[in-house]
Design an enzyme around this catalytic site. Structure first.
Site, PDB file in Angstrom:
ATOM      1  N   LYS A  47       0.867  -1.175   0.000  1.00 54.42           N
ATOM      2  CA  LYS A  47       0.000   0.000   0.000  1.00 54.42           C
ATOM      3  C   LYS A  47       0.909   1.230   0.000  1.00 54.42           C
ATOM      4  CE  LYS A  47      -3.498   2.813   0.512  1.00 54.42           C
ATOM      5  NZ  LYS A  47      -4.332   3.111  -0.673  1.00 54.42           N
ATOM      6  N   SER A  48       0.514   2.278  -0.718  1.00 54.00           N
ATOM      7  CA  SER A  48       1.320   3.497  -0.713  1.00 54.00           C
ATOM      8  C   SER A  48       1.466   3.985   0.727  1.00 54.00           C
ATOM      9  CB  SER A  48       0.661   4.588  -1.555  1.00 54.00           C
ATOM     10  OG  SER A  48       0.637   4.217  -2.917  1.00 54.00           O
ATOM     11  N   ASN A  71     -13.346   3.884  -5.674  1.00 52.84           N
ATOM     12  CA  ASN A  71     -12.802   3.970  -4.318  1.00 52.84           C
ATOM     13  C   ASN A  71     -12.403   5.387  -3.991  1.00 52.84           C
ATOM     14  OD1 ASN A  71      -9.646   4.390  -3.719  1.00 52.84           O
ATOM     15  ND2 ASN A  71      -9.863   3.529  -5.795  1.00 52.84           N
ATOM     16  N   MET A  73     -10.388   5.662  -0.824  1.00 55.71           N
ATOM     17  CA  MET A  73      -9.839   5.134   0.428  1.00 55.71           C
ATOM     18  C   MET A  73      -9.172   6.243   1.246  1.00 55.71           C
ATOM     19  SD  MET A  73     -10.733   2.030   0.065  1.00 55.71           S
ATOM     20  CE  MET A  73      -9.896   1.230   1.420  1.00 55.71           C
ATOM     21  N   CYS A 130      -2.442   9.816  -6.461  1.00 60.58           N
ATOM     22  CA  CYS A 130      -3.609   9.467  -5.638  1.00 60.58           C
ATOM     23  C   CYS A 130      -4.716  10.499  -5.856  1.00 60.58           C
ATOM     24  CB  CYS A 130      -3.261   9.409  -4.160  1.00 60.58           C
ATOM     25  SG  CYS A 130      -4.752   9.094  -3.187  1.00 60.58           S
ATOM     26  N   SER A 194      -6.025   4.661 -10.814  1.00 57.87           N
ATOM     27  CA  SER A 194      -7.458   4.685 -11.134  1.00 57.87           C
ATOM     28  C   SER A 194      -7.795   5.968 -11.898  1.00 57.87           C
ATOM     29  CB  SER A 194      -8.288   4.583  -9.847  1.00 57.87           C
ATOM     30  OG  SER A 194      -7.945   5.630  -8.965  1.00 57.87           O
ATOM     31  N   GLY A 221     -11.059  -1.309 -12.759  1.00 57.37           N
ATOM     32  CA  GLY A 221     -11.756  -2.441 -13.351  1.00 57.37           C
ATOM     33  C   GLY A 221     -11.955  -2.301 -14.851  1.00 57.37           C
ATOM     34  N   THR A 272      -8.672  -4.196  -9.158  1.00 55.89           N
ATOM     35  CA  THR A 272     -10.070  -4.516  -8.836  1.00 55.89           C
ATOM     36  C   THR A 272     -10.339  -6.024  -8.884  1.00 55.89           C
ATOM     37  OG1 THR A 272     -10.825  -2.358  -9.622  1.00 55.89           O
ATOM     38  CG2 THR A 272     -12.469  -4.104  -9.542  1.00 55.89           C
TER      39      THR A 272
END
Ligand code: RRO
Length: 313
Positions: A47-48, A71, A73, A130, A194, A221, A272
């Site tokens: 994870k970053s 997402n 997050m 991000c 993403s 995805g 995904t």
């Protein structure tokens, strides 16, 4: 049946299988990371990590749809020291790529200073993309900010470094970003993160499906595979050949991975699909790619990497 060799190299690291988890997927805690290493994945991305641990955005912050996911997050992670410690205490022959970021450029530089000073010698991925930190733009969409951070980092960082990029959509953006990236001793780029700030809504309740940022979030995805293919292809056509490419975005089958490699990807990350299917997706997709290569008579990834054909008039 001819033996298929699925290995690939990035920097000094050999991936015996070409599939790795995308940062942020099954990689926040030690048990999750171990489950990736114990699967058929060819390596692990963390994870970053930020300098200090972060709880991330309020929930719900992830939602699956038939064609992918959204997402926001908000960078939940255990802090850089946790990931350095996990790597230092993990015995594996699989490469571990340490993803790192910060909510401001000074923190990103400080994180890389810590990594430079540590015993870590593997690949490090600076996440410039991000989309989900409230109030913070994606650095990768700001050419001057990208140049400024790479200037600072490359002045002291001597270990293999990659950058995770946001998706670009205009040919002029590829020209401009590739011209910048080509000036630095980068080991690789990772395209794409993403697709930022999409919106998924529930028509029944007439409501967004995630809580942060009024429902806006990163789309992953199947929706994004054509964007990932284009970004890998466009950067492969523009970057120095020594800069390798990790292809990420919308891979759910071995054929999807084959397409990304045709566009020039050296290895492929799964996001995904691993969220939805679990780490067993690594074995399934590896098998599907192997089968496709058998059918086509390819024995190594190099046999077709970057060999995408165009249509002549
Ligand atoms: O944590 C996140 O919200 C997140 C990150 Br750091 C990223 O790079 N990409 C993404 O879709 N989500």
């Amino acid at each position: 049946m001819a033996t298929i060799d699925l290995s690939a190299t990035i920097g000094n690291e050999t991936f015996h299988h070409p599939f790795v988890n995308a940062a942020g997927v099954c990689d926040e805690t030690a048990p999750e990371m171990q489950s990736v290493l114990d699967s058929a994945a060819g390596g692990l991305t963390t994870k970053s990590a930020t300098l200090a641990p972060r709880a991330g955005n309020p929930k719900p912050r992830y939602f699956d749809t038939d064609l992918g996911s959204i997402n926001s997050m908000g960078l939940p992670n255990q802090g850089l020291a946790y990931y350095l410690d996990f790597i230092a205490h993990t015995e594996t022959d699989k490469p571990i790529d340490l993803s790192v970021t910060g909510t401001k450029p000074a923190d990103q530089v400080a994180a890389l200073q810590q990594i430079q000073a540590s015993n870590f010698t593997g690949l490090c991925e600076l996440n410039l993309s991000c989309p989900n930190v409230v109030g913070k733009p994606q650095i990768g969409y700001d050419l001057d900010a990208t140049r400024a951070i790479l200037d600072q980092v490359c002045a002291f960082y001597e270990k293999p470094l990659g950058v995770k990029l946001p998706p670009y959509f205009d040919l002029q953006q590829y020209d401009a970003m590739a011209a910048i990236l080509n000036q630095y001793p980068l080991t690789y780029i990772n395209a794409i993160n993403s697709v930022g700030n999409g919106l998924v809504i529930d028509p029944n309740t007439e409501t967004v499906v995630i809580k942060p940022k009024g429902g806006f979030g990163g789309i992953g995805g199947q929706y994004i595979k054509p964007v990932a293919l284009a970004n890998v292809r466009a950067f492969r056509q523009r970057l120095r050949p020594e800069i390798k490419i990790i292809g990420t975005g919308g891979v759910t089958t071995g054929t999807d991975a084959f397409e990304l490699i045709l566009c020039g990807a050296d290895i492929v990350e799964l996001g995904t699909v691993v969220m939805q299917e679990g780490v067993s997706a690594f074995a399934r997709i590896t098998h599907e790619l192997e089968t496709l290569m058998q059918e086509k008579g390819y024995q190594t990834l190099a046999d077709f990497r970057g060999h995408l054909k165009t249509q002549s008039n």
